[in-house]
Write an enzyme that holds these catalytic residues in place. Structure first.
Site, short mmCIF file in Angstrom:
data_model
loop_
_atom_site.label_atom_id
_atom_site.label_comp_id
_atom_site.label_asym_id
_atom_site.label_seq_id
_atom_site.Cartn_x
_atom_site.Cartn_y
_atom_site.Cartn_z
N SER A 5 -3.79 5.82 -0.24
CA SER A 5 -2.69 4.87 -0.35
C SER A 5 -1.70 5.20 -1.45
O SER A 5 -0.57 4.73 -1.42
CB SER A 5 -3.24 3.46 -0.56
OG SER A 5 -4.03 3.44 -1.72
N HIS A 46 -4.45 2.83 6.24
CA HIS A 46 -3.07 3.34 6.27
C HIS A 46 -2.85 4.38 7.37
O HIS A 46 -1.77 4.95 7.46
CB HIS A 46 -2.70 3.95 4.92
CG HIS A 46 -2.57 2.94 3.82
ND1 HIS A 46 -1.43 2.21 3.60
CD2 HIS A 46 -3.47 2.52 2.90
CE1 HIS A 46 -1.62 1.40 2.57
NE2 HIS A 46 -2.85 1.56 2.13
N LYS A 77 -1.90 -3.91 7.53
CA LYS A 77 -0.90 -2.86 7.25
C LYS A 77 0.03 -2.68 8.45
O LYS A 77 0.83 -3.56 8.72
CB LYS A 77 -1.62 -1.63 6.78
CG LYS A 77 -2.00 -1.96 5.34
CD LYS A 77 -3.06 -1.33 4.66
CE LYS A 77 -3.27 -2.11 3.36
NZ LYS A 77 -4.47 -1.72 2.67
C1 LIG Z 1 -5.46 -2.35 1.94
C2 LIG Z 1 -6.73 -1.61 2.04
C3 LIG Z 1 -7.93 -2.29 2.21
C4 LIG Z 1 -8.03 -3.79 2.15
O1 LIG Z 1 -7.52 -4.37 3.29
P1 LIG Z 1 -7.06 -5.92 3.26
O2 LIG Z 1 -7.02 -6.26 4.70
O3 LIG Z 1 -5.73 -5.95 2.59
O4 LIG Z 1 -8.11 -6.66 2.51
C5 LIG Z 1 -9.08 -1.54 2.38
N1 LIG Z 1 -9.04 -0.19 2.37
C6 LIG Z 1 -7.88 0.50 2.20
C7 LIG Z 1 -7.90 1.99 2.21
C8 LIG Z 1 -6.70 -0.20 2.02
O5 LIG Z 1 -5.57 0.48 1.84
#
Ligand SMILES: *Cc1c(COP(=O)(O)O)cnc(C)c1O
Length: 401
Positions: free
Chosen positions: A191, A219, A249
């Site tokens: 990320s 992502h 996302k």
């Molecule tokens: C954003 C993210 C999460 C958490 O997801 P949420 O639905 O926002 O709790 C988990 N793993 C990765 C790699 C992320 O980027």
């Protein structure tokens, strides 16, 4: 006059945390939260001013899609607002079974399970699938929810160098046959840098060393592999045992997911504490998530537009002389490598109507402080040009480019 009573914590408790907060402020580790006056999208209104939004994971511009809103409103009318209790005890709306099927179709697995959030998916699933006597091999830049999931498990852990197949192989050799099970965990797309995990090499090693593979594709979904994510990007979907993801996302909503074989999913459902002990999202979210998945699986033009924007913006930053690091996806950092300069750049961009935030230690290692840009399918060329010209102006005046 109404007298408002405020009950304070014990004096020493207050002093203790006030001092700790002061330390954070002094280290510049405090978030200043912006207040949006409308929906988030390619643009957003903050305090009456319109900004070009470059700080969301809303890659496919679905967060304010009228079809998601409509689905949510209809579900509220039919199922009401609150879920009542945890899904395990109070049941879930029939739509949820449909959503599980849809996620399985999306992840191309036999079955799937939905969690309240992506964080809860990792925090619950990882401890459910490994136990004492097992070992987890985890990429050093994995997301915090994976780190916490590992901490909550009884397994041992070993961290391998970021995306480093040779180091992973060394570590696999070290642990091979010393543990009951080996689990390799990686983000599909990282990320902060926007680089893609080498899932081809990772899955090959997993075959060789009899390890299990867990991919957190937060992502990658909706972005890579025609929307199906990073395992599809490499064509190794059949070599990933646990396909984790999130609705928060590219899917523009909220909630976590994991796809796998039917028995594995039923096992996780009955063992994951964040599924059993935390109330799920309201029926409206179930309906919106279902709609989001339908859109991602059918409207491939959105994904093409996202990539067009990504290529355009990355080329623009590169040509200006910014360091975009290892970006391979719509996450495009401008790496500055200095906390103060990064903050100054972020402030100048913000003042020029570009919604970005500085990303500094401890979110990224010292010396790699950056601004992380995330383009989305809804940005127009004009939006991106405006952002690039702000980067040019601010970058020149700060002597970065
Ligand atoms: C954003 C993210 C999460 C958490 O997801 P949420 O639905 O926002 O709790 C988990 N793993 C990765 C790699 C992320 O980027």
């Amino acid at each position: 006059m109404i007298r408002v009573v405020i009950f304070m914590a014990r004096g020493w408790v207050r002093d203790h945390y006030a001092a700790k907060l002061k330390e954070l402020i002094e280290r510049g580790e405090i978030w200043e939260i912006r207040r949006l006056m409308g929906p988030t999208g390619p643009r957003a209104v903050v305090e009456g001013r319109e900004f070009i939004m470059l700080s969301t994971n809303n890659y496919l511009n679905l967060a304010n899609d009228p079809r998601l809103k409509r689905a949510a409103i209809e579900a509220i009318e039919k199922y009401g607002w609150g879920p009542g209790a945890v899904w395990a005890i109070a049941g879930y709306p029939e739509l949820m079974a449909e959503l599980e099927r849809k996620v399985a179709e999306f992840k191309r697995t036999e079955a799937a399970l939905i969690f309240p959030t992506g964080f809860a998916t990792n925090a619950g699933s990882i401890p459910a699938i490994v136990d004492q006597g097992d070992i987890i091999l985890s990429d050093e830049l994995n997301h915090g929810s994976i780190i916490d999931g590992i901490r909550l498990s009884r397994a041992e852990k070993l961290i391998y160098k970021h995306c480093d197949i040779a180091d992973l192989e060394d570590k696999l050799r070290q642990v091979h046959k010393k543990y009951n099970k080996i689990l390799i965990i990686t983000d599909g797309v990282f990320s902060m840098d926007g680089d893609i995990a080498p899932l081809d090499g990772i899955t090959k090693l997993a075959d060789e060393f009899n390890a299990m593979v867990y991919v957190d594709d937060a992502h990658g979904e909706g972005v890579l592999g025609e929307g199906h994510g990073s395992p599809a990007h490499y064509g190794v979907e059949d070599k990933v045992d646990f396909h984790m993801g999130t609705f928060s996302k590219a899917l523009g909503s909220t909630g976590g997911m994991i796809g796998s074989d039917r028995d594995i999913i039923e096992y996780i459902r009955n063992r994951a504490r964040s599924w059993l002990l935390s109330t799920g999202f309201p029926p409206a979210v179930v309906a919106a998530n279902l709609k989001a998945l339908e859109i991602v699986m059918t409207e491939k033009d959105r994904i093409r537009k996202l990539w067009e924007n990504r290529e355009y913006f990355k080329r623009g930053l590169d040509e200006l002389g910014f360091n975009t690091g290892k970006s391979q996806t719509p996450i495009i950092p401008a790496i500055i490598g200095d906390t103060k300069k990064t903050r100054e750049l972020a402030k100048m961009l913000y003042d020029m109507g570009i919604f970005v935030v500085p990303i500094v230690f401890p979110m990224v290692p010292r010396g790699t402080e950056r601004i992380r840009n995330q383009v989305n399918a809804g940005h127009t060329k004009e939006d991106l040009d405006k952002a690039l010209s702000a980067y040019e102006k601010a970058g020149r005046s700060l002597g970065i480019i």
